[in-house]
Design a protein around this motif. Structure first.
Motif, mmCIF file in Angstrom:
data_model
loop_
_atom_site.group_PDB
_atom_site.id
_atom_site.type_symbol
_atom_site.label_atom_id
_atom_site.label_comp_id
_atom_site.label_asym_id
_atom_site.label_seq_id
_atom_site.Cartn_x
_atom_site.Cartn_y
_atom_site.Cartn_z
ATOM 1 N N CYS A 1 -9.401 6.755 9.968
ATOM 2 C CA CYS A 1 -8.640 7.435 11.019
ATOM 3 C C CYS A 1 -7.554 8.338 10.445
ATOM 4 O O CYS A 1 -7.218 9.365 11.034
ATOM 5 N N LEU A 2 -7.018 7.971 9.298
ATOM 6 C CA LEU A 2 -5.966 8.747 8.644
ATOM 7 C C LEU A 2 -6.512 9.750 7.640
ATOM 8 O O LEU A 2 -5.810 10.664 7.224
ATOM 9 N N ASP B 1 -0.955 4.489 16.436
ATOM 10 C CA ASP B 1 -0.433 5.857 16.411
ATOM 11 C C ASP B 1 -0.571 6.342 14.972
ATOM 12 O O ASP B 1 0.315 6.152 14.140
ATOM 13 N N PHE B 2 -1.716 6.957 14.691
ATOM 14 C CA PHE B 2 -2.067 7.281 13.315
ATOM 15 C C PHE B 2 -1.139 8.314 12.687
ATOM 16 O O PHE B 2 -1.093 8.436 11.467
ATOM 17 N N SER B 3 -0.382 9.028 13.489
ATOM 18 C CA SER B 3 0.567 9.997 12.924
ATOM 19 C C SER B 3 1.771 9.300 12.294
ATOM 20 O O SER B 3 2.535 9.937 11.576
ATOM 21 N N HIS B 4 1.936 7.998 12.548
ATOM 22 C CA HIS B 4 3.082 7.262 12.004
ATOM 23 C C HIS B 4 2.685 6.150 11.035
ATOM 24 O O HIS B 4 3.532 5.342 10.653
ATOM 25 N N LYS C 1 -0.329 6.409 5.083
ATOM 26 C CA LYS C 1 -1.658 6.358 4.471
ATOM 27 C C LYS C 1 -1.633 5.663 3.110
ATOM 28 O O LYS C 1 -2.519 4.868 2.804
#
Length: 120
Positions: A54-55, A17-20, A23
């Motif tokens: 991805c981030l 879950d790249f939103s969490h 980075k």
């Protein structure tokens, strides 16, 4: 700890879950690997660079290039040039580069079934 175990540790910690995923932590881990490369860590570094792709955005290109071209040939072969090209072109699909979403989907698919080499 083996290369595969280190990679699994990252997958278990961050998931996909790249939103969490923080980075800066990924950047710090990549920079640490560049400075203190451990032989046999190509898969681990590839995973970290894939997370950064991805981030990431254009500002992350220099770090991805440094990891790809400045550690050794084994690591360089593991880091997809397509990630760098995709960040450079804004994630557009071209003749040689998939769309950003297709690249991310392929990365996630590969690592969702990933097993450390000592578990094969």
């Amino acid at each position: 700890m083996t290369n595969g175990q280190r990679a699994m540790e990252i997958i278990n910690k961050y998931g996909f879950d790249f939103s969490h995923i923080p980075k800066q932590e990924i950047i710090d881990l990549i920079q640490k690997e560049i400075v203190n490369y451990q032989p046999g860590s190509s898969e681990y570094i590839r995973l970290l660079c894939g997370y950064l792709y991805c981030l990431g955005d254009r500002s992350d290109i220099p770090l991805l290039e440094k990891a790809k071209y400045n550690i050794n040939m084994d690591v360089g072969c593991m880091i997809d040039r397509e990630w760098i090209d995709s960040l450079k072109n804004g994630g557009k699909e071209t003749q040689f580069t998939g769309s950003r979403q297709d690249i991310i989907d392929g990365f996630v698919s590969y690592y969702k079934v990933f097993q450390p080499e000592d578990e094969w």
